[in-house]
Design a protein around this motif. Structure first.
Motif, PDB file in Angstrom:
ATOM      1  N   THR A   1       1.363  -1.593   0.093  1.00 33.76           N
ATOM      2  CA  THR A   1      -0.284  -0.011  -0.025  1.00 33.76           C
ATOM      3  C   THR A   1       0.602   0.732  -0.145  1.00 33.76           C
ATOM      4  OG1 THR A   1      -1.689  -0.941   1.550  1.00 33.76           O
ATOM      5  CG2 THR A   1      -1.786   1.507   1.553  1.00 33.76           C
ATOM      6  N   LEU A   2       0.398   2.179  -1.093  1.00 36.50           N
ATOM      7  CA  LEU A   2       1.567   4.049  -1.324  1.00 36.50           C
ATOM      8  C   LEU A   2      -0.315   4.389  -0.240  1.00 36.50           C
ATOM      9  CD1 LEU A   2       3.489   3.686  -3.618  1.00 36.50           C
ATOM     10  CD2 LEU A   2       4.233   3.251  -1.549  1.00 36.50           C
ATOM     11  N   HIS A   3      -0.460   5.380   0.722  1.00 32.58           N
ATOM     12  CA  HIS A   3      -1.524   6.141   0.791  1.00 32.58           C
ATOM     13  C   HIS A   3      -1.104   7.413   1.700  1.00 32.58           C
ATOM     14  CE1 HIS A   3      -4.638   7.153   4.020  1.00 32.58           C
ATOM     15  NE2 HIS A   3      -5.404   7.053   3.040  1.00 32.58           N
ATOM     16  N   GLN A   4      -1.435   8.326   0.998  1.00 36.02           N
ATOM     17  CA  GLN A   4      -1.339  10.042   1.338  1.00 36.02           C
ATOM     18  C   GLN A   4       0.011  10.199   0.721  1.00 36.02           C
ATOM     19  OE1 GLN A   4      -3.166  10.856   4.333  1.00 36.02           O
ATOM     20  NE2 GLN A   4      -5.266  10.889   2.868  1.00 36.02           N
ATOM     21  N   ILE A   5       0.840   9.505   0.626  1.00 36.63           N
ATOM     22  CA  ILE A   5       2.214  10.168   0.573  1.00 36.63           C
ATOM     23  C   ILE A   5       2.342  11.209  -0.695  1.00 36.63           C
ATOM     24  CG2 ILE A   5       3.052   8.467  -0.629  1.00 36.63           C
ATOM     25  CD1 ILE A   5       4.883   9.612   2.220  1.00 36.63           C
ATOM     26  N   THR A   6       3.478  11.646  -0.774  1.00 34.95           N
ATOM     27  CA  THR A   6       3.818  12.557  -1.663  1.00 34.95           C
ATOM     28  C   THR A   6       5.579  12.650  -1.985  1.00 34.95           C
ATOM     29  OG1 THR A   6       2.988  14.490  -1.312  1.00 34.95           O
ATOM     30  CG2 THR A   6       4.321  15.012  -2.985  1.00 34.95           C
ATOM     31  N   LEU A   7       5.515  11.532  -3.362  1.00 33.17           N
ATOM     32  CA  LEU A   7       6.784  11.203  -3.944  1.00 33.17           C
ATOM     33  C   LEU A   7       7.060  12.803  -5.077  1.00 33.17           C
ATOM     34  CD1 LEU A   7       5.856   7.444  -4.995  1.00 33.17           C
ATOM     35  CD2 LEU A   7       6.381   8.946  -2.388  1.00 33.17           C
ATOM     36  N   ARG A   8       8.560  12.910  -4.920  1.00 31.16           N
ATOM     37  CA  ARG A   8       8.838  13.982  -6.051  1.00 31.16           C
ATOM     38  C   ARG A   8      10.070  13.928  -5.858  1.00 31.16           C
ATOM     39  NH1 ARG A   8       8.294  18.894  -1.454  1.00 31.16           N
ATOM     40  NH2 ARG A   8      10.530  18.730  -0.737  1.00 31.16           N
ATOM     41  N   ASN A   9      10.728  14.527  -6.877  1.00 32.87           N
ATOM     42  CA  ASN A   9      12.033  14.758  -8.014  1.00 32.87           C
ATOM     43  C   ASN A   9      12.792  13.256  -8.259  1.00 32.87           C
ATOM     44  OD1 ASN A   9      11.835  17.273  -7.909  1.00 32.87           O
ATOM     45  ND2 ASN A   9      11.853  17.169  -5.846  1.00 32.87           N
ATOM     46  N   SER A  10      12.097  11.750  -8.309  1.00 33.08           N
ATOM     47  CA  SER A  10      12.691  11.273  -8.238  1.00 33.08           C
ATOM     48  C   SER A  10      13.846  10.871  -9.152  1.00 33.08           C
ATOM     49  CB  SER A  10      12.230   9.467  -8.525  1.00 33.08           C
ATOM     50  OG  SER A  10      12.481   8.763  -8.944  1.00 33.08           O
ATOM     51  N   PRO A  11      15.104  10.286  -9.029  1.00 33.81           N
ATOM     52  CA  PRO A  11      16.394  10.541 -10.412  1.00 33.81           C
ATOM     53  C   PRO A  11      15.690   9.337 -11.510  1.00 33.81           C
ATOM     54  CG  PRO A  11      16.709   9.853  -8.160  1.00 33.81           C
ATOM     55  CD  PRO A  11      15.278   9.843  -8.014  1.00 33.81           C
ATOM     56  N   ASN A  12      14.378   9.095 -11.217  1.00 31.87           N
ATOM     57  CA  ASN A  12      13.933   7.631 -12.330  1.00 31.87           C
ATOM     58  C   ASN A  12      12.437   7.095 -12.714  1.00 31.87           C
ATOM     59  OD1 ASN A  12      14.248   4.473 -14.101  1.00 31.87           O
ATOM     60  ND2 ASN A  12      15.642   6.301 -15.335  1.00 31.87           N
ATOM     61  N   PHE A  13      11.948   6.485 -12.475  1.00 30.77           N
ATOM     62  CA  PHE A  13      10.811   6.015 -12.810  1.00 30.77           C
ATOM     63  C   PHE A  13      10.395   6.122 -10.651  1.00 30.77           C
ATOM     64  CE2 PHE A  13      11.176   2.347 -15.598  1.00 30.77           C
ATOM     65  CZ  PHE A  13      10.998   3.068 -17.051  1.00 30.77           C
ATOM     66  N   HIS A  14       9.376   6.568 -10.404  1.00 27.81           N
ATOM     67  CA  HIS A  14       9.224   6.817  -8.818  1.00 27.81           C
ATOM     68  C   HIS A  14       8.594   5.190  -8.321  1.00 27.81           C
ATOM     69  CE1 HIS A  14       8.694  11.018 -10.301  1.00 27.81           C
ATOM     70  NE2 HIS A  14       8.990  11.923  -9.507  1.00 27.81           N
ATOM     71  N   VAL A  15       8.015   4.683  -8.992  1.00 25.19           N
ATOM     72  CA  VAL A  15       7.629   3.328  -8.398  1.00 25.19           C
ATOM     73  C   VAL A  15       7.502   2.626  -9.687  1.00 25.19           C
ATOM     74  CG1 VAL A  15       5.595   2.828  -6.868  1.00 25.19           C
ATOM     75  CG2 VAL A  15       6.165   4.688  -6.784  1.00 25.19           C
ATOM     76  N   THR A  16       8.195   1.486  -8.846  1.00 24.67           N
ATOM     77  CA  THR A  16       7.337   0.031 -10.002  1.00 24.67           C
ATOM     78  C   THR A  16       7.181  -0.990  -9.411  1.00 24.67           C
ATOM     79  OG1 THR A  16       9.995  -0.567 -10.073  1.00 24.67           O
ATOM     80  CG2 THR A  16       9.494   0.685 -11.487  1.00 24.67           C
TER      81      THR A  16
END
Length: 918
Positions: A202-217
Motif C-alpha cells: 500500500t501507498l497512502h497519501q504520500i507525496t513522491l517527488r523529484n525521483s532520479p528515475n521511475f517513482h514506483v515500479t
C-alpha cells in the motif's frame, strides 16, 4: 501504541471494497478495495535536521534498524521536531508486513551519493551514477521485496533529489539522463521505490517527488493499492514515470495526482508474466506522457479499467504503445469517463512505438473500449495496428474530440456508437463528435500543491488594533463573562510622577523602628498590610501605601498576600540593578531545607503572610509554584526601579541542590557542565489584577516570571513598562493577561535550546501575553548565536499523556477523563488541560538573531514524548488537532464549532505584527 486504536488495522489486513462501474466486471482489480487505514506505530523517530541540512545519509542506520525491529502489521513513524523536519538516507528496505509512516511536516530525502546505491560492490568499481553501455546497476532508494502487507503511509514527502548535483560529480541525475539520451547509452540511476515479488502493498497519501528515475515500479506483485498519492516531478525530467505495474496483478491506483517527466502511469507486461486486473480510478494527471500501457507488452496486458480520469497537459492522453521488439496481446481494456485537455495526442494507440525496432513480437490490441471520453482541445489522434493480419479492435461510445489537427487511422477495426469502420490503409478523414462547452468543468482540477504551515502567522492591520494597551487591559473576570474595567497604566502616577509619597522606608544599613523604618522588605510589607486594614476600617481617604526601598541587596523572600490597600514598592535609584531583592529557591528544594533557610524570616508576621509560607514548608519539595522570590497575590500591587532575582545558580552551580527521584546527570568537578538546573521563579503573580511594574528587572534562568490567574479561564491583568526579563527556558509563563511595553526580553544561552514564553492561556480567554515595542535580545553566547532559540512553546499544563501522538510504548493510549493521570501504558487527559492552549502576540518589536527565523514557535516537547502537543496558532488548529485524536470536539467536549469557543482576538493564539528580525 496508537492514536485511534479502534479505527486502525494492520496493512496486511486491509479490507478493500470498491466502487462498482458500468461494463465488464472482470476488467478491474479482483480484490475489494477501500481507502487504506494507517497501521499501528511501533516506533517514532524524530528528525535531527532541517531542510537546509539535507546533504548526508545521516539517518539511514536508525531508520533501517527501526524497520527491521518493527513487528509485522505496524509502522515506523518519521516525525518532525519543530524546524527539524528532514531525514536523509541511503537505500532502505521495508520488511514484510512492516510499513513506513511519514508525518505531514516531514521530508525523507534520498541521498545524492551514488556510491550508496551501488548494486555490486564486489566488482571494485563504481557503475551507479555512470553512463555506460549497460544500465540498471543501482539499487532503488526504497525496496519492498518478498513482502506481504507492507506499505508507505502519511502526508509527508519522499524526495529523490533528482535535480540536485550528485555527490562528487558536476551533474544531477536528470542531467546525466539527458546526456545519456544524446550519447545513446544507458544511464545508471536509482529508482525511488521498487516493489518486487510482493503481495498487498500500500501507498497512502504520500507525496513522491523529484525521483532520479521511475517513482514506483511493481514487478511480480499481487495486490497493490496507491490511494491519495501525489507524484510531483518537473516535466523535463527524463524517465521519471509515475507508477509502473510490470508483470503484476490486482492493482488499484485511486484518488491520486500525478505530474512528472514521463508516463504518468505505464502498465507493462514484461518478461516475467502478464499484468492483469488493474483499476485506475478517480485520478488526475498533469505534465507527463499520459495514461500508458506499454511499451513492454510481450507477456500480455489484460483486464484494465481506467475510470474517472482527467489529463491536463500530458503529451499523450490515453496511450497504448509497443513494437515488434517487445509486443504482445493487450486486451479487455476499458476507459470510462475521461477528460483530456491540452494534450498533443489525446488518443495515442500505436503498434510502432519504435519504427526501427526489430523482432517478431507483434503487438495485438483487442477488446478496447472508450466510453464517455472527451478531449476539449485539438490534438493528434493515432489509432494504428501493425498490419492487415493484426488489426486493432476498439469500440468508441459517446466519445467527443475537439477537431483533431492530424489523424492516423490504420489497420484498425473501429466501432463508433454502433457504426463499424474498418481501416486497412491509412485514413485521416473520420469525423468525431465535438465536446460540449461545459464538459469536464468539475473534473479538471489544479494540482494540489501542499500548503505549507505558516510558522510565523502575521496579524492584519485591523487585527493589530485589537492589541492596543487600552483594548487588552479593559476587561477582567471569567472568560466569556468579563466585566469592563478600563485601565491605562501609562496614566498612573507610577509612570507620570518622579516624586512618589513615602509611607515606609526600607534600608538595610539603617536602624529600624519597625513602624515606618525597616531593614527588610518583608517587614515593611507586613506593616503596610496591617496599616491598610486599619485605614480601610477607619474609612480613610488613603487609596494606596508607598514603600521606599533604598539601594542595596536584600537577601530575602518577599510574600505579598491580598491587601486592603494596594502597595507600591519603589526605589528612587533609576538603575534597577542597584536595588535588588534576591534569594535562591529551586523547584527540587526539599521542604525541610526551605524551612531551615527561611523560617526565621516569617516569625511573628501577619497570618496572611505566614499562611503563604506554611503552604510550602511541609511539602516534600517546594515545586515550581513555591520558588517565587517575590510572590504577589495582591490586586493593584506596583513596583518601580527594583530587581527581583532568583539567585539559584546565578553565581555558581549549586552542587548541593537536591534532585529527588532523579539523577543530576553529572558530578562535581565536571564543570562547565551545569549539574542541575531546576525551575526557579524570581517573580510570581498569583491572581493579582492590575499589577504594574515600571523599570523593573526580573532575573533568573528557568521559569523566571510566573503569571498565574486566580482561577482557570479568569483574566488577571499585569503591565510591564520599560522592564527587563531574562532567562533560558520558559522564562515568562502562565495563564494571565500580561502586557509588556517597551521592554527588553533577554535569552540566556547557557543551554542549547531556549524558549522565551510558555503560556497556558485558556482557549476562551481573550488575551494572553502581548509584547509591544519590545526588544528580544540575547547574551552573545555560542548557543544564542546559533539562531535556534524560540519565542515560545504553549505550556501543556504538566500533562502526563498526550492524545496528539503515540509514544514508543506498546498499547499506549491517552483518553478523555475528568482527571489527568498516567499508569503506563495508559493515561487520561481532562478537558481543562486540553483547553489551556497558550496565547502570545508580538507587535512592533525587534527580534534578535538568536530566534529561529522560520519556526520561532515550538511544539511542547517532541513527538514520541508523553507530554507532546503540536504548536497551535489559532482556534482552528485546536479544533483540527482534536479531530485527529480519539477526542471528538462535538460529542466528547460539547463544542458546536470553533467559533463557539473563541472569536476575534480570542481565536488568535500565536501571531506577530510589524516586527523586525535582526
Amino acid at each position: 501504541m496508537n492514536n485511534v486504536p479502534h479505527r486502525l488495522i494492520s496493512a496486511s489486513l486491509v479490507c478493500i471494497a470498491f466502487v462498482s462501474f458500468t461494463g465488464s466486471a472482470s476488467a478491474q482489480d479482483s480484490r475489494q478495495v477501500s481507502e487504506p487505514r494507517k497501521p499501528l506505530v511501533c516506533m517514532i523517530l524524530t528528525a535531527n535536521q532541517s531542510q537546509a541540512e539535507h546533504n548526508k545519509a545521516v539517518d539511514a542506520e536508525r531508520i533501517q534498524r527501526a524497520l527491521d525491529h518493527c513487528p509485522q502489521g505496524q509502522a515506523v513513524q518519521l516525525a518532525a521536531n519543530n524546524e527539524k523536519d528532514s531525514f536523509q538516507s541511503g537505500p532502505l528496505r521495508i520488511p514484510s508486513g512492516v510499513s513506513l509512516l511519514i508525518d505531514r511536516d516531514v521530508t525523507l530525502y534520498a541521498s545524492s551519493d551514488a556510491a550508496l546505491y551501488e548494486k555490486d560492490i564486489q566488482k571494485g568499481s563504481q557503475t551507479c551514477g555512470v553512463n555506460a553501455d549497460k544500465g540498471r546497476s543501482c539499487k532503488p532508494f526504497i525496496t519492498i521485496e518478498n513482502a506481504r502487507g507492507s506499505g508507505i503511509y502519511g502526508t509527508g514527502v519522499i524526495d529523490g533529489q533528482g535535480g540536485q548535483t550528485v555527490l562528487g560529480k558536476t551533474e544531477s541525475w536528470w542531467q546525466m539522463a539527458r546526456r545519456a539520451q544524446k550519447e545513446k547509452n544507458e544511464h545508471n540511476v536509482p529508482r525511488l521505490i521498487e516493489v518486487i515479488r510482493s503481495e498487498d502493498v500500500t501507498l497512502h497519501q504520500i507525496t513522491l517527488r523529484n525521483s532520479p528515475n521511475f517513482h514506483v515500479t511493481l514487478n511480480r506483485v499481487d495486490g497493490f493499492t496507491a490511494w491519495g498519492v501525489k507524484i510531483d516531478t518537473p516535466h523535463d525530467a527524463r524517465n521519471t514515470d509515475g507508477i509502473d505495474p510490470i508483470s503484476s496483478r490486482n492493482i488499484t491506483i485511486a484518488h491520486s495526482y500525478i505530474r512528472t517527466g514521463d508516463d504518468n502511469i505505464a502498465i507493462k507486461g514484461g518478461n516475467n508474466g502478464a499484468t492483469e486486473n488493474v483499476s485506475v480510478l478517480h485520478n488526475h494527471f498533469y505534465s507527463g506522457h499520459g495514461m500508458s500501457i506499454g511499451s513492454e507488452t510481450n507477456s500480455g496486458v489484460r483486464r484494465i479499467l481506467v475510470q474517472d480520469l482527467s489529463l491536463d497537459g500530458t503529451t499523450s492522453g490515453l496511450r497504448i504503445k509497443s513494437d515488434v521488439s517487445r509486443g504482445g496481446i493487450v486486451e479487455q481494456v476499458r476507459y470510462e469517463d475521461v477528460c483530456i485537455r491540452n494534450s498533443k495526442r489525446p488518443i495515442d494507440i500505436d503498434t510502432r512505438y519504435d519504427p526501427k525496432a526489430l523482432g517478431d513480437k507483434i503487438p495485438q490490441y483487442r477488446d478496447i473500449v472508450l466510453e464517455n471520453v472527451r478531449s476539449l482541445t485539438p490534438g493528434q489522434i493515432i489509432v494504428r495496428g501493425y498490419d492487415v493480419a493484426h488489426p486493432l479492435s476498439i469500440q468508441f461510445k459517446q466519445v467527443a474530440l475537439a477537431a483533431p489537427s492530424v489523424q492516423t487511422l490504420q489497420f484498425a477495426n473501429l466501432n463508433i456508437d454502433q457504426k463499424t469502420f474498418n481501416f486497412s490503409d491509412a485514413a485521416t478523414d473520420l469525423t468525431w463528435s465535438a465536446p460540449k462547452a461545459n464538459d469536464c468543468q468539475e473534473k479538471l482540477l489544479t494540482f494540489p500543491v501542499k500548503q505549507q504551515i505558516d510558522f510565523r502567522p502575521q496579524l492584519s492591520a485591523e487585527q493589530a488594533k485589537l492589541y492596543a494597551i487600552e483594548q487588552v487591559l479593559r476587561t477582567t473576570g471569567a472568560a466569556g463573562k468579563e466585566i469592563v474595567d478600563p485601565w491605562n497604566p501609562l496614566q498612573d502616577d507610577l509612570v507620570t510622577k518622579t516624586d512618589l509619597p513615602v509611607d515606609y522606608i526600607v534600608d538595610a544599613n539603617a536602624s529600624a523602628d519597625n513602624k515606618t523604618k525597616f531593614t527588610t522588605v518583608q517587614a515593611a510589607i507586613n506593616q503596610a498590610l496591617l496599616d491598610g486594614r486599619r485605614l480601610l476600617a477607619e474609612k480613610s481617604p488613603r487609596r494606596r501605601l508607598y514603600i521606599l526601598v533604598q539601594a542595596g541587596i536584600y537577601k530575602e523572600l518577599m510574600y505579598v498576600p491580598e491587601t486592603a490597600l494596594p502597595i507600591t514598592l519603589y526605589s528612587k535609584d533609576s538603575d534597577a540593578r542597584n536595588t535588588k531583592i534576591s534569594a535562591s529557591v529551586h523547584a527540587a528544594l526539599l521542604g525541610s531545607v526551605y524551612t531551615e533557610r527561611f523560617a526565621q524570616q516569617f516569625a511573628n508576621l501577619d497570618p496572611a503572610i505566614l499562611a503563604m509560607y506554611q503552604s510550602l514548608k511541609d511539602r516534600p519539595v517546594v515545586g515550581t509554584s513555591g520558588t517565587g522570590i517575590a510572590w504577589i497575590k495582591a490586586d493593584g500591587f506596583q513596583a518601580k526601579n527594583i530587581t527581583f532575582e532568583n539567585a539559584y545558580n546565578k553565581d555558581k552551580v549549586d552542587l548541593k541542590a537536591e534532585c529527588p527521584n532523579t539523577s543530576c546527570g553529572a558530578t562535581a568537578g565536571t564543570a562547565p557542565v551545569v549539574v542541575v538546573q531546576h525551575q526557579a521563579v524570581a517573580l510570581m503573580l498569583e491572581g493579582a489584577d492590575k499589577a504594574q511594574f515600571e523599570n523593573v528587572r526580573v532575573h533568573g534562568f528557568q521559569d523566571t516570571l510566573f503569571l498565574k490567574s486566580r482561577a482557570i479561564a479568569h483574566t488577571s491583568r499585569s503591565f510591564f513598562h520599560r522592564a527587563y526579563v531574562e532567562g533560558n527556558v520558559d522564562f515568562i509563563f502562565g495563564d494571565t493577561t500580561a502586557y509588556f511595553y517597551r521592554s527588553e526580553i533577554k535569552s540566556l544561552g547557557d543551554r542549547s535550546t531556549s524558549y522565551v514564553t510558555a503560556p497556558n492561556t485558556n482557549v476562551k480567554t481573550r488575551y494572553g501575553f502581548v509584547f509591544n515595542e519590545s526588544h528580544f535580545t540575547h547574551d552573545g553566547s555560542v548557543n544564542a548565536l546559533a539562531g535556534k532559540f524560540y519565542l515560545g512553546r504553549q505550556w501543556f499544563h504538566t500533562q502526563k499523556c498526550t492524545p496528539y501522538a503515540g509514544i514508543n510504548l506498546p498499547a499506549y493510549s491517552c483518553t478523555l477523563a475528568d482527571a489527568d493521570s498516567y499508569q503506563a501504558p495508559r493515561g487520561t487527559i481532562s478537558k481543562t488541560v486540553l483547553e489551556t492552549v497558550g496565547k502570545v502576540v508580538i507587535l512592533n518589536s525587534t527580534i534578535g538573531a538568536h530566534i529561529q527565523k522560520q519556526h520561532p514557535w515550538a511544539d511542547w516537547n517532541k513527538k514520541s514524548s508523553l507530554a507532546f502537543r503540536p504548536v497551535q496558532f489559532s482556534v482552528d488548529d485546536y479544533w483540527n488537532n482534536l479531530l485527529m485524536t480519539e477526542i471528538d470536539p462535538v460529542k466528547d467536549l460539547g463544542y458546536t464549532a470553533p467559533a463557539q469557543l473563541a472569536t476575534g482576538s480570542a481565536a488568535i493564539f500565536l501571531a506577530e505584527f510589524n516586527n523586525k528580525q535582526e
